[in-house]
Design a protein around this motif. Structure first.
Motif, PDB file in Angstrom:
ATOM      1  N   UNK A 119       0.795  -1.233   0.000  1.00 44.37           N
ATOM      2  CA  UNK A 119       0.000   0.000   0.000  1.00 44.37           C
ATOM      3  C   UNK A 119       0.825   1.279   0.000  1.00 44.37           C
ATOM      4  N   UNK A 120       2.140   1.170   0.141  1.00 40.46           N
ATOM      5  CA  UNK A 120       3.002   2.359   0.106  1.00 40.46           C
ATOM      6  C   UNK A 120       3.613   2.463  -1.284  1.00 40.46           C
ATOM      7  N   UNK A 121       3.437   3.643  -1.916  1.00 36.50           N
ATOM      8  CA  UNK A 121       3.932   3.811  -3.283  1.00 36.50           C
ATOM      9  C   UNK A 121       5.288   4.521  -3.302  1.00 36.50           C
ATOM     10  N   UNK A 122       6.195   3.953  -4.049  1.00 41.31           N
ATOM     11  CA  UNK A 122       7.567   4.461  -4.146  1.00 41.31           C
ATOM     12  C   UNK A 122       7.834   4.971  -5.557  1.00 41.31           C
ATOM     13  N   UNK A 123       8.597   6.075  -5.642  1.00 42.85           N
ATOM     14  CA  UNK A 123       9.110   6.541  -6.934  1.00 42.85           C
ATOM     15  C   UNK A 123      10.629   6.638  -6.829  1.00 42.85           C
ATOM     16  N   UNK A 124      11.315   5.980  -7.759  1.00 45.92           N
ATOM     17  CA  UNK A 124      12.779   6.020  -7.774  1.00 45.92           C
ATOM     18  C   UNK A 124      13.249   6.860  -8.961  1.00 45.92           C
ATOM     19  N   UNK A 125      14.078   7.850  -8.694  1.00 45.70           N
ATOM     20  CA  UNK A 125      14.737   8.629  -9.745  1.00 45.70           C
ATOM     21  C   UNK A 125      16.169   8.921  -9.283  1.00 45.70           C
ATOM     22  N   UNK A 126      17.079   9.047 -10.246  1.00 41.14           N
ATOM     23  CA  UNK A 126      18.466   9.326  -9.854  1.00 41.14           C
ATOM     24  C   UNK A 126      18.604  10.749  -9.321  1.00 41.14           C
ATOM     25  N   UNK A 127      18.061  11.719 -10.061  1.00 43.13           N
ATOM     26  CA  UNK A 127      18.157  13.125  -9.662  1.00 43.13           C
ATOM     27  C   UNK A 127      16.911  13.559  -8.923  1.00 43.13           C
ATOM     28  N   UNK A 128      15.963  14.135  -9.679  1.00 43.66           N
ATOM     29  CA  UNK A 128      14.690  14.511  -9.059  1.00 43.66           C
ATOM     30  C   UNK A 128      13.558  14.165 -10.027  1.00 43.66           C
ATOM     31  N   UNK A 129      12.335  14.081  -9.546  1.00 47.01           N
ATOM     32  CA  UNK A 129      11.220  13.762 -10.450  1.00 47.01           C
ATOM     33  C   UNK A 129      11.054  14.804 -11.548  1.00 47.01           C
ATOM     34  N   UNK A 130      11.571  16.038 -11.331  1.00 45.42           N
ATOM     35  CA  UNK A 130      11.426  17.097 -12.324  1.00 45.42           C
ATOM     36  C   UNK A 130      12.607  17.180 -13.287  1.00 45.42           C
ATOM     37  N   UNK A 131      13.685  16.537 -12.948  1.00 44.95           N
ATOM     38  CA  UNK A 131      14.862  16.477 -13.836  1.00 44.95           C
ATOM     39  C   UNK A 131      15.594  15.198 -13.448  1.00 44.95           C
ATOM     40  N   UNK A 132      15.168  14.113 -14.118  1.00 47.90           N
ATOM     41  CA  UNK A 132      15.494  12.765 -13.606  1.00 47.90           C
ATOM     42  C   UNK A 132      16.977  12.451 -13.524  1.00 47.90           C
ATOM     43  N   UNK A 133      17.761  13.013 -14.431  1.00 46.49           N
ATOM     44  CA  UNK A 133      19.182  12.643 -14.419  1.00 46.49           C
ATOM     45  C   UNK A 133      20.065  13.644 -13.680  1.00 46.49           C
ATOM     46  N   UNK A 134      19.677  14.911 -13.670  1.00 43.63           N
ATOM     47  CA  UNK A 134      20.678  15.925 -13.304  1.00 43.63           C
ATOM     48  C   UNK A 134      20.403  16.771 -12.064  1.00 43.63           C
ATOM     49  N   UNK A 135      19.149  16.875 -11.614  1.00 37.80           N
ATOM     50  CA  UNK A 135      18.922  17.789 -10.474  1.00 37.80           C
ATOM     51  C   UNK A 135      19.417  17.182  -9.159  1.00 37.80           C
ATOM     52  N   UNK A 146      11.759  21.969  -2.846  1.00 41.28           N
ATOM     53  CA  UNK A 146      11.369  20.634  -2.353  1.00 41.28           C
ATOM     54  C   UNK A 146       9.859  20.450  -2.471  1.00 41.28           C
ATOM     55  N   UNK A 147       9.119  21.512  -2.130  1.00 39.14           N
ATOM     56  CA  UNK A 147       7.652  21.472  -2.207  1.00 39.14           C
ATOM     57  C   UNK A 147       7.214  21.213  -3.652  1.00 39.14           C
ATOM     58  N   UNK A 148       7.830  21.928  -4.579  1.00 41.30           N
ATOM     59  CA  UNK A 148       7.500  21.770  -5.998  1.00 41.30           C
ATOM     60  C   UNK A 148       7.782  20.331  -6.462  1.00 41.30           C
ATOM     61  N   UNK A 149       8.899  19.815  -6.019  1.00 41.88           N
ATOM     62  CA  UNK A 149       9.288  18.446  -6.406  1.00 41.88           C
ATOM     63  C   UNK A 149       8.254  17.442  -5.896  1.00 41.88           C
ATOM     64  N   UNK A 167      20.226  11.242   2.976  1.00 44.56           N
ATOM     65  CA  UNK A 167      19.250  12.259   3.390  1.00 44.56           C
ATOM     66  C   UNK A 167      17.894  11.628   3.675  1.00 44.56           C
ATOM     67  N   UNK A 168      17.247  12.129   4.699  1.00 44.99           N
ATOM     68  CA  UNK A 168      15.863  11.742   4.995  1.00 44.99           C
ATOM     69  C   UNK A 168      15.105  13.029   5.278  1.00 44.99           C
ATOM     70  N   UNK A 169      14.039  13.286   4.516  1.00 53.85           N
ATOM     71  CA  UNK A 169      13.259  14.511   4.742  1.00 53.85           C
ATOM     72  C   UNK A 169      11.773  14.217   4.628  1.00 53.85           C
ATOM     73  N   UNK A 170      11.002  14.813   5.516  1.00 54.46           N
ATOM     74  CA  UNK A 170       9.545  14.823   5.386  1.00 54.46           C
ATOM     75  C   UNK A 170       9.157  16.098   4.684  1.00 54.46           C
ATOM     76  N   UNK A 171       8.467  16.011   3.573  1.00 45.47           N
ATOM     77  CA  UNK A 171       8.023  17.217   2.876  1.00 45.47           C
ATOM     78  C   UNK A 171       6.543  17.049   2.554  1.00 45.47           C
ATOM     79  N   UNK A 172       5.725  17.866   3.135  1.00 46.36           N
ATOM     80  CA  UNK A 172       4.275  17.850   2.875  1.00 46.36           C
ATOM     81  C   UNK A 172       3.699  16.436   2.983  1.00 46.36           C
ATOM     82  N   UNK A 173       4.061  15.752   4.019  1.00 44.51           N
ATOM     83  CA  UNK A 173       3.489  14.420   4.264  1.00 44.51           C
ATOM     84  C   UNK A 173       4.083  13.311   3.414  1.00 44.51           C
TER      85      UNK A 173
END
Ligand SMILES: [Fe+2]
Length: 254
Positions: A119-135, A146-149, A167-173
């Motif tokens: 029931x827990x959904x995971x998304x894996x990206x190397x960089x960020x969901x908004x720039x998968x390879x480089x951010x 972080x909020x935008x991401x 790194x471990x961060x809680x961002x907007x739940x």
């Protein structure tokens, strides 16, 4: 269900072996790799072969893209300087020291992976969901960014790599996790880094694990292959060499 995440192996076969062995001892059910199998380190071919043989689910990092497509730059946003020079030298060497089969494997890696565990959904990206390879999603990434991401994803947990900083961060739940780097840590601790995530009845708990590995052998291979000495310095110190005076800290004896 016990998951393990690791990434940024960067051709460090000794670190990869140590991390995989430690995961096995800890009874991990599923293993995921966040990319950057190659670049910098002396064993790009052996690292990729091991990932292929063990069928480890892996996403593409910027170095996998650069080696896979024989590019001239890793796309890293380093300021011009020795780090960029060393990166370019190691990239060229990595392309020359990988087989066509390995480069084809790197080219075919997905840029993201989404899945659900209990029931827990995971998304894996190397960089960020908004720039998968480089951010770079860093501990000091501004809260607005972080909020935008986080707003851009539907999953509950985002796991990324690229920064080489755990790194471990809680961002907007939602949870944003980074297991650090297995083969080229930059947080001042030269031990290989990875993360164990336990999912039980919708609850997620996590642990950043550090593992000693045979860094001496990796350093010897860097020297034997005529790769820049700075690549060995980074491994010995557990951090980059271009940080400027006053910013270098490391702990002796670790
Ligand atoms: Fe990396």
């Amino acid at each position: 269900m016990r998951l393990a995440f690791f990434g940024d192996v960067h051709g460090n076969f000794e670190a990869l072996k140590a991390v995989l062995e430690d995961m096995e001892n800890k009874g991990v059910d599923e293993v995921f790799c966040l990319g950057d199998l190659v670049g910098y380190g002396p064993d790009p071919e052996a690292v990729v072969q091991t990932i292929m043989e063990k069928n480890i689910k892996t996403i593409m990092g910027n170095y996998d893209d650069a080696v896979g497509y024989s590019k001239e730059s890793c796309g890293c946003s380093y300021a011009p300087g020795r780090e960029t020079e060393v990166g370019d030298i190691s990239l060229k060497w990595s392309i020359e020291n990988t087989s066509e089969k390995t480069r084809e494997f790197l080219r075919n890696l997905p840029k993201k992976l989404s899945f659900e565990v209990e029931g827990v959904r995971f998304l894996l990206v190397h960089g960020s969901p908004l720039n998968e390879l480089l951010e770079y999603v860093k501990p000091n990434t501004p809260p607005d960014r972080l909020k935008k991401i986080v707003e851009s994803v539907e999953e509950n947990v985002v796991v990324n790599g690229h920064t080489h900083l755990p790194m471990v961060k809680w961002v907007m739940g939602k949870l944003v996790l980074n297991p650090g780097s297995a083969g080229r840590p930059k947080d001042g601790d030269p031990r290989a880094s990875y993360m164990i995530v336990d999912v039980e009845n919708g609850t997620v708990s996590f642990e950043i694990v550090r593992v000693r590995y045979d860094v001496k052998t990796t350093v010897e291979k860097i020297a034997r292959n005529g790769l820049p000495v700075e690549l060995a310095t980074v491994l010995a110190l557990g951090q980059t060499f271009d940080m400027g005076p006053g910013k270098v800290t490391f702990t002796l004896g670790r």
